[in-house]
Design a protein around this motif. Structure first.
Motif, PDB file in Angstrom:
ATOM      1  N   PRO A 157      26.299  34.667  43.611  1.00 46.69           N
ATOM      2  CA  PRO A 157      25.921  35.446  42.416  1.00 46.69           C
ATOM      3  C   PRO A 157      24.426  35.345  42.082  1.00 46.69           C
ATOM      4  N   ARG A 167      35.564  30.811  42.068  1.00 47.30           N
ATOM      5  CA  ARG A 167      35.299  29.653  41.220  1.00 47.30           C
ATOM      6  C   ARG A 167      35.091  30.059  39.758  1.00 47.30           C
ATOM      7  N   GLU A 226      23.631  34.420  58.797  1.00 48.50           N
ATOM      8  CA  GLU A 226      22.372  33.768  59.185  1.00 48.50           C
ATOM      9  C   GLU A 226      22.242  32.491  58.366  1.00 48.50           C
ATOM     10  N   ALA A 274      20.148  29.328  57.322  1.00 44.37           N
ATOM     11  CA  ALA A 274      18.802  28.731  57.325  1.00 44.37           C
ATOM     12  C   ALA A 274      18.917  27.252  57.673  1.00 44.37           C
ATOM     13  N   ASP A 292      20.841  28.904  47.543  1.00 47.06           N
ATOM     14  CA  ASP A 292      21.833  28.518  48.549  1.00 47.06           C
ATOM     15  C   ASP A 292      22.771  27.411  48.069  1.00 47.06           C
ATOM     16  N   GLY A 293      23.018  27.378  46.758  1.00 46.60           N
ATOM     17  CA  GLY A 293      24.115  26.566  46.242  1.00 46.60           C
ATOM     18  C   GLY A 293      23.796  25.083  46.104  1.00 46.60           C
ATOM     19  N   LEU A 333      41.739  23.336  40.359  1.00 48.01           N
ATOM     20  CA  LEU A 333      41.768  24.722  39.868  1.00 48.01           C
ATOM     21  C   LEU A 333      42.751  25.487  40.729  1.00 48.01           C
ATOM     22  N   PRO A 369      32.291  22.117  34.897  1.00 50.37           N
ATOM     23  CA  PRO A 369      32.555  23.518  34.536  1.00 50.37           C
ATOM     24  C   PRO A 369      32.972  23.721  33.073  1.00 50.37           C
ATOM     25  N   GLY A 394      32.518  26.972  31.155  1.00 51.12           N
ATOM     26  CA  GLY A 394      32.290  28.043  32.140  1.00 51.12           C
ATOM     27  C   GLY A 394      30.861  28.546  32.105  1.00 51.12           C
TER      28      GLY A 394
HETATM   29  C1  LIG Z   1      35.674  24.783  40.743  1.00 51.36           C
HETATM   30  C2  LIG Z   1      34.529  25.451  40.048  1.00 51.36           C
HETATM   31  C3  LIG Z   1      34.749  26.220  38.904  1.00 51.36           C
HETATM   32  C4  LIG Z   1      33.707  26.879  38.289  1.00 51.36           C
HETATM   33  N1  LIG Z   1      33.931  27.644  37.173  1.00 51.36           N
HETATM   34  C5  LIG Z   1      32.892  28.273  36.578  1.00 51.36           C
HETATM   35  C6  LIG Z   1      33.076  29.136  35.444  1.00 51.36           C
HETATM   36  O1  LIG Z   1      34.182  29.326  34.939  1.00 51.36           O
HETATM   37  N2  LIG Z   1      31.982  29.757  34.926  1.00 51.36           N
HETATM   38  C7  LIG Z   1      30.734  29.592  35.463  1.00 51.36           C
HETATM   39  O2  LIG Z   1      29.767  30.194  34.964  1.00 51.36           O
HETATM   40  N3  LIG Z   1      30.545  28.810  36.548  1.00 51.36           N
HETATM   41  C8  LIG Z   1      31.574  28.154  37.118  1.00 51.36           C
HETATM   42  N4  LIG Z   1      31.383  27.395  38.221  1.00 51.36           N
HETATM   43  C9  LIG Z   1      30.051  27.299  38.798  1.00 51.36           C
HETATM   44  C10 LIG Z   1      29.765  28.522  39.686  1.00 51.36           C
HETATM   45  O3  LIG Z   1      30.776  28.702  40.650  1.00 51.36           O
HETATM   46  C11 LIG Z   1      28.426  28.294  40.368  1.00 51.36           C
HETATM   47  O4  LIG Z   1      27.494  27.947  39.356  1.00 51.36           O
HETATM   48  C12 LIG Z   1      27.945  29.532  41.099  1.00 51.36           C
HETATM   49  O5  LIG Z   1      28.736  29.813  42.225  1.00 51.36           O
HETATM   50  C13 LIG Z   1      26.510  29.319  41.556  1.00 51.36           C
HETATM   51  O6  LIG Z   1      26.077  30.451  42.240  1.00 51.36           O
HETATM   52  P1  LIG Z   1      24.929  30.315  43.325  1.00 51.36           P
HETATM   53  O7  LIG Z   1      24.738  31.697  43.846  1.00 51.36           O
HETATM   54  O8  LIG Z   1      23.788  29.600  42.740  1.00 51.36           O
HETATM   55  O9  LIG Z   1      25.536  29.362  44.442  1.00 51.36           O
HETATM   56  P2  LIG Z   1      26.776  29.636  45.403  1.00 51.36           P
HETATM   57  O10 LIG Z   1      27.812  30.429  44.708  1.00 51.36           O
HETATM   58  O11 LIG Z   1      27.158  28.316  45.964  1.00 51.36           O
HETATM   59  O12 LIG Z   1      26.173  30.571  46.528  1.00 51.36           O
HETATM   60  C14 LIG Z   1      25.282  30.060  47.481  1.00 51.36           C
HETATM   61  C15 LIG Z   1      25.344  30.956  48.695  1.00 51.36           C
HETATM   62  O13 LIG Z   1      24.383  30.516  49.652  1.00 51.36           O
HETATM   63  C16 LIG Z   1      24.979  30.488  50.936  1.00 51.36           C
HETATM   64  N5  LIG Z   1      24.271  29.469  51.728  1.00 51.36           N
HETATM   65  C17 LIG Z   1      24.340  28.138  51.575  1.00 51.36           C
HETATM   66  N6  LIG Z   1      23.546  27.527  52.461  1.00 51.36           N
HETATM   67  C18 LIG Z   1      22.961  28.493  53.188  1.00 51.36           C
HETATM   68  C19 LIG Z   1      22.035  28.492  54.268  1.00 51.36           C
HETATM   69  N7  LIG Z   1      21.562  27.346  54.780  1.00 51.36           N
HETATM   70  N8  LIG Z   1      21.632  29.670  54.790  1.00 51.36           N
HETATM   71  C20 LIG Z   1      22.110  30.848  54.293  1.00 51.36           C
HETATM   72  N9  LIG Z   1      23.005  30.913  53.273  1.00 51.36           N
HETATM   73  C21 LIG Z   1      23.414  29.744  52.724  1.00 51.36           C
HETATM   74  C22 LIG Z   1      26.430  30.137  50.669  1.00 51.36           C
HETATM   75  O14 LIG Z   1      27.273  30.545  51.741  1.00 51.36           O
HETATM   76  C23 LIG Z   1      26.703  30.915  49.388  1.00 51.36           C
HETATM   77  O15 LIG Z   1      27.158  32.211  49.639  1.00 51.36           O
HETATM   78  C24 LIG Z   1      32.416  26.728  38.834  1.00 51.36           C
HETATM   79  C25 LIG Z   1      32.200  25.952  39.983  1.00 51.36           C
HETATM   80  C26 LIG Z   1      33.242  25.295  40.574  1.00 51.36           C
HETATM   81  C27 LIG Z   1      32.993  24.465  41.813  1.00 51.36           C
END
Ligand SMILES: Cc1cc2nc3c(=O)[nH]c(=O)nc-3n(C[C@H](O)[C@H](O)[C@H](O)COP(=O)(O)OP(=O)(O)OC[C@H]3O[C@@H](n4cnc5c(N)ncnc54)[C@H](O)[C@@H]3O)c2cc1C
Length: 433
Positions: free
Chosen positions: A15, A46, A130, A132, A162-163, A193, A331, A334
């Motif tokens: 996201p 999630r 891809e 990184a 990238d999370g 969950l 969480p 949320g």
């Molecule tokens: C169980 C659970 C419940 C949750 N519930 C809520 C909720 O109700 N409300 C809320 O707001 N938040 C919630 N969260 C938190 C939310 O899911 C995360 O904050 C959100 O997914 C973060 O988004 P992001 O894009 O930063 O990271 P991510 O969603 O982790 O996306 C990172 C992306 O980068 C990619 N990636 C990783 N490493 C690499 C690499 N080396 N090269 C290329 N791509 C890569 C991954 O495949 C992934 O697609 C919850 C989290 C968990 C674990």
């Protein structure tokens, strides 16, 4: 080995990465590449909640309407003990301040689908799969990202979206730790969950609110999910597993979920006829997962690689951290994805201005970018603080009930409309955009 050149490289199409890409393109900035390590989006959904401040940000990039059409407008966050309601924070109190006076209940996978479709409409494709794996600064001061496939992309800016296990954060050597240095509260750290259906409809189960049950250091959540009218209602359930029960299974089966629902959930959802005259069972588990919660924040969100020869805060060749790569927390409420999406959308205009600045105006733009990043760091710290407060109240509630200490005082406090409205306001993010 193929080499590509771009101004902005976004690593990760969750996201946060998707929102960053859309936000940049909406600024008229098109010289970007977004890469993703997975071949397709994961099934597990999630985040379930999009709060008012995030909907406003998504509105700014033209994505709110499509999401609101699909999701459920959640009117409240309710709290009860196992038998009776305790408190309800109604989001309608936000109406004077936002056009989104609700919490949108929608699975993260759907949110990502909508964002990805929007990005596609803007003629940006995600480069996938891809992964990184390397990052270095070349002699021209650009950043070179290498991929498992052998590909190399050279960029002026690398956005690490990238999370939580961010490779970009690790490759830049930035620390990631709890801002208070405190370990997680083990009583609430192990969580489950799942998305489930129930054997029969339950009029006590809200169809437009998040509902939490707190009892003796335990909690149990139910959140209705959007479904088509002809299918059975689906609920997200979530609960903590006390440390004394040992680690939960990685794919918890229905029987495990049922056991905790019976032990920690509201009595009106129990399958035990001795406490619930019309027993209810989990009829289907769509998916279930376990996870551990803890809080961490990156020491910095903006990194100048190998900058020993340059004065800090100058020029291009910058790595930025956004979303879970920059901060994670429990969480509770949320809030995690919400904060990440707002990081990303607010970065768009600032980064576009920096990337297109002339040499003369670059020092000024450096200041703007650094101020922005410092503000996002503050936002992350206050969100982490808020989630810790919610977790502390959740564990206190159970203990207070058990010992009967101050329970009624707290109950009284929650009856004060100002207190309930303050809870809705804090969750909405409107004071912490
Ligand atoms: C169980 C659970 C419940 C949750 N519930 C809520 C909720 O109700 N409300 C809320 O707001 N938040 C919630 N969260 C938190 C939310 O899911 C995360 O904050 C959100 O997914 C973060 O988004 P992001 O894009 O930063 O990271 P991510 O969603 O982790 O996306 C990172 C992306 O980068 C990619 N990636 C990783 N490493 C690499 C690499 N080396 N090269 C290329 N791509 C890569 C991954 O495949 C992934 O697609 C919850 C989290 C968990 C674990």
């Amino acid at each position: 080995m193929s080499t590509q050149r771009t101004t902005v490289l976004i690593v990760g199409a969750g996201p946060t990465g998707l929102s960053a890409a859309i936000s940049l393109v909406k600024q008229g900035f098109k010289d970007l590449i977004i890469v993703e390590e997975t071949a397709s989006r994961p099934e597990a959904s999630r985040a379930m909640t999009i709060h008012a401040a995030t909907l406003e940000a998504l509105d700014f990039i033209g994505c709110a309407e499509a999401l609101v059409k699909i999701g459920i407008k959640g009117k409240a966050m309710q709290l009860s003990d196992r038998k009776a309601p305790f408190m309800a924070a109604e989001f309608s109190c936000l109406a004077p301040y936002t056009k989104f006076p609700f919490v949108l209940l929608i699975p993260q996978t759907t949110t990502e689908e909508v964002l990805e479709a929007h990005l596609k409409e803007l003629n940006v494709d995600i480069l996938r799969p891809e992964k990184a794996v390397g990052l270095q600064r070349n002699s021209q001061g650009e950043l070179e990202v290498s991929f498992e496939s052998g590909k190399v992309i050279t960029a002026q800016y690398v956005v690490g979206a990238d999370g939580a296990r961010s490779v970009i954060r690790q490759l830049t050597g930035v620390g990631f730790s709890d801002p208070d240095g405190t370990p997680p509260d083990e009583r609430l750290a192990q969580m489950i969950l799942a998305d489930v259906t129930f054997s029969s409809p339950n009029p006590n189960l809200p169809t437009d609110a998040v509902h939490g049950t707190a009892s003796a250091g335990k909690f149990f959540l139910t959140i209705p999910l959007p479904t088509s009218p002809d299918s059975d209602p689906v609920y997200r359930i979530g609960f903590n597993v006390p440390p004394s029960a040992g680690p939960p299974p990685s794919n918890p089966p229905t029987s495990y979920l049922q056991q905790y629902l019976d032990e920690q959930g509201p009595l009106h959802l129990s399958s035990d006829v001795s406490v619930n005259p019309i027993p209810i069972h989990i009829s289907k588990t769509i998916w279930a997962t376990r996870f551990r919660t803890h809080a961490a924040i990156a020491a910095k969100f903006l990194i100048r690689m190998g900058s020993s020869g340059e004065s800090a805060g100058q020029g291009r060749g910058i790595a930025l951290l956004v979303g879970d790569a920059a901060h994670i927390h429990a969480p509770a409420g949320g809030l995690g994805m919400n904060l990440g999406i707002r990081d990303a959308i607010s970065l768009g205009p600032v980064l576009a201005a920096h990337a297109t600045a002339s040499t003369e105006s670059l020092p000024e733009q450096d200041k703007v970018l650094e101020k922005h990043v410092a503000a996002r760091h503050d936002r992350a710290l206050s969100t982490i603080k808020l989630t810790k407060r919610i977790m502390a109240v959740a564990s206190f509630l159970g203990a207070a009930k058990l010992l009967n200490i101050n329970y009624w005082l707290l109950n009284l406090l929650f009856k004060v409309p100002f207190v309930r409205n303050q809870i809705a306001w804090n969750l909405s993010g409107l004071g912490n955009r």
